[in-house]
Design an enzyme around this catalytic site. Structure first.
Site, PDB file in Angstrom:
ATOM      1  N   GLU A  27     -89.480   4.812 128.293  1.00 14.40           N
ATOM      2  CA  GLU A  27     -88.197   5.043 127.539  1.00 14.40           C
ATOM      3  C   GLU A  27     -86.803   5.130 128.497  1.00 14.40           C
ATOM      4  O   GLU A  27     -85.613   5.062 128.144  1.00 14.40           O
ATOM      5  CB  GLU A  27     -88.000   6.290 127.043  1.00 14.40           C
ATOM      6  CG  GLU A  27     -88.913   6.304 125.827  1.00 14.40           C
ATOM      7  CD  GLU A  27     -89.075   7.621 124.787  1.00 14.40           C
ATOM      8  OE1 GLU A  27     -88.812   8.749 125.379  1.00 14.40           O
ATOM      9  OE2 GLU A  27     -89.195   7.725 123.691  1.00 14.40           O
ATOM     10  N   VAL A  95     -99.338   7.537 123.317  1.00 14.58           N
ATOM     11  CA  VAL A  95    -100.803   7.181 123.729  1.00 14.58           C
ATOM     12  C   VAL A  95    -100.541   6.219 124.933  1.00 14.58           C
ATOM     13  O   VAL A  95     -99.649   5.353 125.024  1.00 14.58           O
ATOM     14  CB  VAL A  95    -101.401   6.401 122.411  1.00 14.58           C
ATOM     15  CG1 VAL A  95    -102.686   5.810 122.908  1.00 14.58           C
ATOM     16  CG2 VAL A  95    -101.550   7.337 121.243  1.00 14.58           C
ATOM     17  N   GLY A 101    -103.214   0.660 120.468  1.00 21.85           N
ATOM     18  CA  GLY A 101    -103.782  -0.374 119.341  1.00 21.85           C
ATOM     19  C   GLY A 101    -105.438  -0.223 118.771  1.00 21.85           C
ATOM     20  O   GLY A 101    -106.014  -1.086 118.230  1.00 21.85           O
ATOM     21  N   GLY A 103    -105.955   2.848 117.024  1.00 26.11           N
ATOM     22  CA  GLY A 103    -106.007   3.814 116.032  1.00 26.11           C
ATOM     23  C   GLY A 103    -105.465   5.066 116.449  1.00 26.11           C
ATOM     24  O   GLY A 103    -105.599   6.064 115.597  1.00 26.11           O
ATOM     25  N   ILE A 104    -105.222   5.466 117.823  1.00 29.33           N
ATOM     26  CA  ILE A 104    -105.051   6.691 118.153  1.00 29.33           C
ATOM     27  C   ILE A 104    -103.773   7.274 117.644  1.00 29.33           C
ATOM     28  O   ILE A 104    -103.583   8.335 117.072  1.00 29.33           O
ATOM     29  CB  ILE A 104    -105.331   6.719 119.720  1.00 29.33           C
ATOM     30  CG1 ILE A 104    -106.921   6.359 119.997  1.00 29.33           C
ATOM     31  CG2 ILE A 104    -105.098   8.387 120.279  1.00 29.33           C
ATOM     32  CD1 ILE A 104    -106.999   6.202 121.442  1.00 29.33           C
ATOM     33  N   ASN A 132     -86.774   0.159 120.891  1.00 24.62           N
ATOM     34  CA  ASN A 132     -88.166  -0.080 121.179  1.00 24.62           C
ATOM     35  C   ASN A 132     -88.756  -0.675 120.172  1.00 24.62           C
ATOM     36  O   ASN A 132     -89.309  -0.043 119.081  1.00 24.62           O
ATOM     37  CB  ASN A 132     -88.604   1.795 121.196  1.00 24.62           C
ATOM     38  CG  ASN A 132     -89.887   1.864 121.581  1.00 24.62           C
ATOM     39  OD1 ASN A 132     -90.790   0.771 121.444  1.00 24.62           O
ATOM     40  ND2 ASN A 132     -90.200   3.030 122.252  1.00 24.62           N
ATOM     41  N   LYS A 133     -88.752  -1.806 119.807  1.00 24.39           N
ATOM     42  CA  LYS A 133     -89.269  -2.810 118.999  1.00 24.39           C
ATOM     43  C   LYS A 133     -90.718  -2.434 118.695  1.00 24.39           C
ATOM     44  O   LYS A 133     -91.257  -2.305 117.441  1.00 24.39           O
ATOM     45  CB  LYS A 133     -89.192  -4.221 119.207  1.00 24.39           C
ATOM     46  CG  LYS A 133     -87.503  -4.498 119.394  1.00 24.39           C
ATOM     47  CD  LYS A 133     -86.808  -4.047 118.159  1.00 24.39           C
ATOM     48  CE  LYS A 133     -85.585  -4.535 118.532  1.00 24.39           C
ATOM     49  NZ  LYS A 133     -84.437  -3.825 117.836  1.00 24.39           N
ATOM     50  N   TYR A 139     -93.983   2.300 113.322  1.00 23.30           N
ATOM     51  CA  TYR A 139     -93.437   3.408 112.352  1.00 23.30           C
ATOM     52  C   TYR A 139     -93.392   2.719 110.952  1.00 23.30           C
ATOM     53  O   TYR A 139     -93.564   3.381 109.842  1.00 23.30           O
ATOM     54  CB  TYR A 139     -92.144   3.993 112.722  1.00 23.30           C
ATOM     55  CG  TYR A 139     -92.533   5.140 113.799  1.00 23.30           C
ATOM     56  CD1 TYR A 139     -93.560   5.812 114.076  1.00 23.30           C
ATOM     57  CD2 TYR A 139     -91.772   4.816 115.018  1.00 23.30           C
ATOM     58  CE1 TYR A 139     -93.875   6.718 114.966  1.00 23.30           C
ATOM     59  CE2 TYR A 139     -91.875   5.955 116.185  1.00 23.30           C
ATOM     60  CZ  TYR A 139     -93.048   6.449 116.132  1.00 23.30           C
ATOM     61  OH  TYR A 139     -93.286   7.487 117.223  1.00 23.30           O
TER      62      TYR A 139
END
Length: 169
Positions: A27, A95, A101, A103-104, A132-133, A139
């Site tokens: 970030e 993660v 990618g 599912g976590i 943060n694309k 989301y």
């Protein structure tokens, strides 16, 4: 992918601190990080914890390149809204890149939502950086929406010397 979710415990604080630093580097906020492993231990595992956590873990044979089995986490706390009552706030969802990618992240977020619903919460709140694309897309895919754009509210903050000045009688 084979992984498990469980409530974080004090022994996870070293790994949570590591992943918080990884997230802050991504970030571009590492220079602002002040939280230590000790802070996590004191604030999350005291009589009245300030936060709760969930750990995503893989079996030893699937560990990361660096040898980690704790590969993701979510930090959350309960809050309250004067318009709708109980709420849950997800401070972090992370993660490790090599495990994304699979599912976590969805499972971690789903667990936070489940805990919120079980506690009678009517909303799940969190923030995401506007640049943060990949996270925004994630989301939106979870049917979340940009409350700032919809409501016109702005997140405000007072910290450091300004907070100390404000606290003066």
């Amino acid at each position: 992918m084979d992984f498990t979710l469980r409530a974080a415990n004090v022994d996870d604080c070293k790994d949570i601190a590591r992943m918080i630093m990884e997230l802050s580097e991504y970030e571009k906020l590492a220079h602002k990080m002040k939280i230590t492993q000790k802070d996590l231990e004191q604030d999350g595992f005291c009589k009245n914890p300030f936060f709760h956590g969930i750990i995503a873990e893989v079996p030893e044979h699937l560990k990361s390149k660096e040898g980690h089995t704790k590969i993701g986490y979510a930090i959350y706390f309960y809050s309250w809204s004067s318009s709708s009552g109980r709420a849950i706030y997800m401070e972090d969802l992370y993660v490790m890149p090599e495990f994304r990618g699979k599912g976590i992240g969805k499972a971690l977020m789903s667990k936070v939502a489940q805990l919120g619903l079980a506690a009678g919460c009517t909303q799940l709140n969190f923030t995401v950086l506007d640049w943060n694309k990949p996270s925004l897309e994630f989301y939106f895919h979870q049917v979340c929406y940009d409350f700032t754009a919809e409501s016109g509210y702005h997140l405000m903050r007072c910290e450091g010397e300004a907070l100390e000045k404000l606290a003066q009688p």
